[in-house]
Design a protein around this motif. Structure first.
Motif, PDB file in Angstrom:
ATOM      1  N   ARG A  85       0.860  -1.179   0.000  1.00  0.00           N
ATOM      2  CA  ARG A  85       0.000   0.000   0.000  1.00  0.00           C
ATOM      3  C   ARG A  85       0.894   1.225   0.000  1.00  0.00           C
ATOM      4  O   ARG A  85       1.672   1.432   0.943  1.00  0.00           O
ATOM      5  CB  ARG A  85      -0.876   0.045   1.258  1.00  0.00           C
ATOM      6  N   CYS A 100       2.109   3.450   3.269  1.00  0.00           N
ATOM      7  CA  CYS A 100       1.967   2.707   4.518  1.00  0.00           C
ATOM      8  C   CYS A 100       3.162   2.985   5.427  1.00  0.00           C
ATOM      9  O   CYS A 100       3.022   3.521   6.504  1.00  0.00           O
ATOM     10  CB  CYS A 100       1.826   1.218   4.245  1.00  0.00           C
ATOM     11  N   HIS A 159      -0.615 -10.458   2.853  1.00  0.00           N
ATOM     12  CA  HIS A 159      -1.833 -10.083   3.572  1.00  0.00           C
ATOM     13  C   HIS A 159      -1.758 -10.465   5.047  1.00  0.00           C
ATOM     14  O   HIS A 159      -2.245  -9.730   5.904  1.00  0.00           O
ATOM     15  CB  HIS A 159      -3.078 -10.691   2.912  1.00  0.00           C
ATOM     16  N   CYS A 165       0.501  -7.559   6.381  1.00  0.00           N
ATOM     17  CA  CYS A 165       0.076  -6.193   6.092  1.00  0.00           C
ATOM     18  C   CYS A 165      -1.417  -5.950   6.297  1.00  0.00           C
ATOM     19  O   CYS A 165      -1.830  -4.804   6.518  1.00  0.00           O
ATOM     20  CB  CYS A 165       0.464  -5.831   4.662  1.00  0.00           C
ATOM     21  N   GLY A 166      -2.207  -7.005   6.204  1.00  0.00           N
ATOM     22  CA  GLY A 166      -3.647  -6.865   6.422  1.00  0.00           C
ATOM     23  C   GLY A 166      -4.292  -5.863   5.492  1.00  0.00           C
ATOM     24  O   GLY A 166      -3.860  -5.678   4.360  1.00  0.00           O
ATOM     25  N   ASP A 167      -5.311  -5.182   6.013  1.00  0.00           N
ATOM     26  CA  ASP A 167      -6.072  -4.234   5.206  1.00  0.00           C
ATOM     27  C   ASP A 167      -5.867  -2.787   5.610  1.00  0.00           C
ATOM     28  O   ASP A 167      -6.550  -1.894   5.108  1.00  0.00           O
ATOM     29  CB  ASP A 167      -7.575  -4.565   5.303  1.00  0.00           C
ATOM     30  N   SER A 168      -4.928  -2.546   6.549  1.00  0.00           N
ATOM     31  CA  SER A 168      -4.698  -1.167   6.973  1.00  0.00           C
ATOM     32  C   SER A 168      -3.244  -0.964   7.387  1.00  0.00           C
ATOM     33  O   SER A 168      -2.548  -1.914   7.753  1.00  0.00           O
ATOM     34  CB  SER A 168      -5.607  -0.802   8.159  1.00  0.00           C
ATOM     35  N   ASN A 169      -2.815   0.275   7.336  1.00  0.00           N
ATOM     36  CA  ASN A 169      -1.462   0.618   7.757  1.00  0.00           C
ATOM     37  C   ASN A 169      -1.272   0.332   9.246  1.00  0.00           C
ATOM     38  O   ASN A 169      -0.208  -0.115   9.667  1.00  0.00           O
ATOM     39  CB  ASN A 169      -1.177   2.086   7.470  1.00  0.00           C
ATOM     40  N   GLU A 170      -2.303   0.585  10.032  1.00  0.00           N
ATOM     41  CA  GLU A 170      -2.236   0.352  11.477  1.00  0.00           C
ATOM     42  C   GLU A 170      -2.042  -1.131  11.784  1.00  0.00           C
ATOM     43  O   GLU A 170      -1.257  -1.497  12.650  1.00  0.00           O
ATOM     44  CB  GLU A 170      -3.500   0.877  12.175  1.00  0.00           C
ATOM     45  N   PHE A 171      -2.764  -1.993  11.056  1.00  0.00           N
ATOM     46  CA  PHE A 171      -2.619  -3.437  11.245  1.00  0.00           C
ATOM     47  C   PHE A 171      -1.193  -3.863  10.905  1.00  0.00           C
ATOM     48  O   PHE A 171      -0.565  -4.616  11.644  1.00  0.00           O
ATOM     49  CB  PHE A 171      -3.625  -4.199  10.365  1.00  0.00           C
TER      50      PHE A 171
END
Length: 83
Positions: free
Chosen positions: A4, A7, A61, A64-70
């Motif tokens: 992303r 990120c 995934h 890194c997941g679906d968000s920068n915070e994750f």
């Protein structure tokens, strides 16, 4: 998975023991890399000066997941586990 843009989690959370331009001794975990610009993009991306550990990192995934915070939280936890 593609990184992303903006990120920056992989440029903040992990420690880097090799030299980075502007950080000759690497960087400790949790410290923002000097090469991470205000848009959270690497100023030396693709450069031969970029540390091998950075070039070898690939977004996944599960990390890194679906968000920068994750992503930041996951990388902080991995850093803690591998100390």
């Amino acid at each position: 998975m593609e990184c992303r843009l903006g990120c920056g989690a992989c440029c903040i959370a992990p420690s880097i023991t090799s030299a980075i331009p502007g950080m000759p001794h690497g960087k400790p975990a949790g410290v923002r890399c000097i090469q991470l610009n205000d848009d959270n993009l690497c100023d030396i991306f693709g450069s031969p000066e970029r540390p091998a550990v950075c070039s070898a990192f690939t977004a996944e995934h599960s990390i890194c997941g679906d968000s920068n915070e994750f992503a930041l939280q996951q990388l902080i936890e991995l850093e803690d586990i591998t100390r």
